[in-house]
Design an enzyme around this catalytic site. Structure first.
Site, PDB file in Angstrom:
ATOM      1  N   GLU A 197       0.882  -1.179   0.000  1.00 17.60           N
ATOM      2  CA  GLU A 197       0.000   0.000   0.000  1.00 17.60           C
ATOM      3  C   GLU A 197       0.918   1.228   0.000  1.00 17.60           C
ATOM      4  OE1 GLU A 197      -2.317   0.580   3.599  1.00 17.60           O
ATOM      5  OE2 GLU A 197      -3.625   2.073   2.650  1.00 17.60           O
ATOM      6  N   ASP A 276     -11.984   2.090   3.955  1.00 20.01           N
ATOM      7  CA  ASP A 276     -12.568   2.814   5.093  1.00 20.01           C
ATOM      8  C   ASP A 276     -13.561   3.845   4.549  1.00 20.01           C
ATOM      9  OD1 ASP A 276     -10.770   1.873   7.459  1.00 20.01           O
ATOM     10  OD2 ASP A 276      -9.372   2.357   5.844  1.00 20.01           O
TER      11      ASP A 276
HETATM   12  N1  ADE Z   1      -6.460   0.135   8.833  1.00 22.26           N
HETATM   13  C1  ADE Z   1      -7.574   0.714   8.380  1.00 22.26           C
HETATM   14  N2  ADE Z   1      -7.381   1.141   7.120  1.00 22.26           N
HETATM   15  C2  ADE Z   1      -6.115   0.808   6.774  1.00 22.26           C
HETATM   16  C3  ADE Z   1      -5.336   0.968   5.611  1.00 22.26           C
HETATM   17  N3  ADE Z   1      -5.794   1.573   4.513  1.00 22.26           N
HETATM   18  N4  ADE Z   1      -4.076   0.514   5.622  1.00 22.26           N
HETATM   19  C4  ADE Z   1      -3.582  -0.081   6.710  1.00 22.26           C
HETATM   20  N5  ADE Z   1      -4.281  -0.256   7.825  1.00 22.26           N
HETATM   21  C5  ADE Z   1      -5.543   0.188   7.866  1.00 22.26           C
HETATM   22 ZN    ZN Z   2      -7.205  -1.726   4.426  1.00 24.87          ZN
END
Ligand code: ADE
Ligand code: ZN
Length: 330
Positions: A197, A276
């Protein structure tokens, strides 16, 4: 096209249920539980959601979830999200949750497990929506703590569809959790992990090598390594990509710069998810619509992505066949 995308039977594989907490519900749970919030209004909360990176988001995400204290709170949180997802044509949701973020505030494991499970059963009864549950470990805390949580979760092993790995990625490589994921494997619990990410492609390779995972959450850094791309193409291990999240956390500057089309072109199996939704500007349908706007994809492409998610979801084979059949009629 928008109506068609809403009606497409969509499956969501990457959702942090605590990240579905809308400011309105945050305020009402704060009042119900006597929790002080550092905001005067819902508008102030929304104005604070201007993130520079993953860490700046995580600070507000952990702060916001302090209003969740009881089983009823987790139930109400999940019902609110599942209801919105149902309206958006989502037919199966895999909810991930972060037990350590609750245990560290004195909220026992039974509280999220029982509250979420009740909502999941209710969503199935009311809307015929199916769900799965992913218990995630916080990678920026000690691995021993994650191991302890895994052992303490024994009463719920049957309702855990997978364990996951999330929170601050850089500096917390997958190998830190090798023993925890090995224990989950011994217990017969499937595994997924966030990788690539904000972290490098090497973390994706390491997660595949060391954690023996079924899916990679995000994985958008994979293009940095052509050998990894070839491996992902050959194994068809899917990425659960979250385009709006990547934009809001500045993984990419603009949707038009997102690597998603290039990753798909390389033959990697990809799904679209919200991560999220309360923090990043919407749910699964909004992510589909953002891709429509940015990439102008046709129906065949969206059917392929929705089908990928059905292919790799944690669901009974009978449900998988039913959804694939429904999708083929779209
Ligand atoms: N916890 C909640 N959203 C997240 C994300 N995008 N990356 C890592 N941990 C998370
Ligand atoms: Zn996530």
């Amino acid at each position: 096209m928008k109506t068609w995308l809403r009606e497409l039977p969509k499956v969501e594989l990457h959702l942090h249920i605590e990240g579905s907490l809308e400011p309105e519900l945050m305020f009402s749970l704060a009042a119900r539980n006597g929790v002080d919030l550092p905001y005067a209004s819902v508008d102030e909360v929304r104005a604070a959601y201007d993130f520079s990176d993953l860490q700046s988001f995580l600070a507000l995400y952990y702060q916001g979830m302090r209003v969740l204290r009881t089983e009823q709170d987790f139930h109400d949180l999940a019902m609110a999200y599942l209801g919105r997802a149902h309206e958006d044509g989502v037919v199966h949701v895999e909810l991930s949750f972060d037990p350590q973020a609750h245990l560290s505030r004195g909220v026992e494991l039974a509280v999220p497990f029982e509250g979420l499970r009740r909502a999941m059963r209710q969503a199935e009864r009311e809307w015929g929506m199916t769900t799965a549950l992913i218990m995630s470990f916080l990678r920026d805390r000690e691995a021993l703590e994650a191991m302890d949580v895994l052992e303490r979760a024994a009463p719920w092993y049957e309702v855990i569809d997978a364990v996951g790995l999330d929170s601050a990625e850089v500096g917390n490589p997958p190998a830190k959790f090798a023993a925890v994921f090995e224990r989950a494997r011994e217990l017969g619990i499937a595994r997924v992990a966030h990788a690539g990410e904000e972290g490098p492609a090497a973390y994706i390779s390491e997660a595949l090598d060391v954690l023996d995972i079924r899916r990679i959450d995000h994985g958008v850094a994979c293009l940095q390594d052509p050998q990894l791309v070839a491996r992902l193409r050959e194994t068809q291990i899917p990425l659960t990509v979250c385009p709006l999240s990547n934009m809001r956390l500045k993984v990419v500057d603009r949707m038009a710069d997102h690597p998603l089309p290039a990753i798909i072109d390389q033959g990697v199996k990809v799904t679209l998810n919200s991560d999220d939704p309360a923090y990043f500007g919407g749910g699964v349908l909004d992510n589909y619509l953002a891709c429509l706007d940015a990439f102008g994809w046709d129906r065949e492409m969206f059917k392929r992505l929705a089908g990928n998610a059905i292919d790799v979801a944690f669901m009974p084979e009978s449900r998988r066949s039913e959804l694939l059949e429904r999708l083929s009629r779209c």
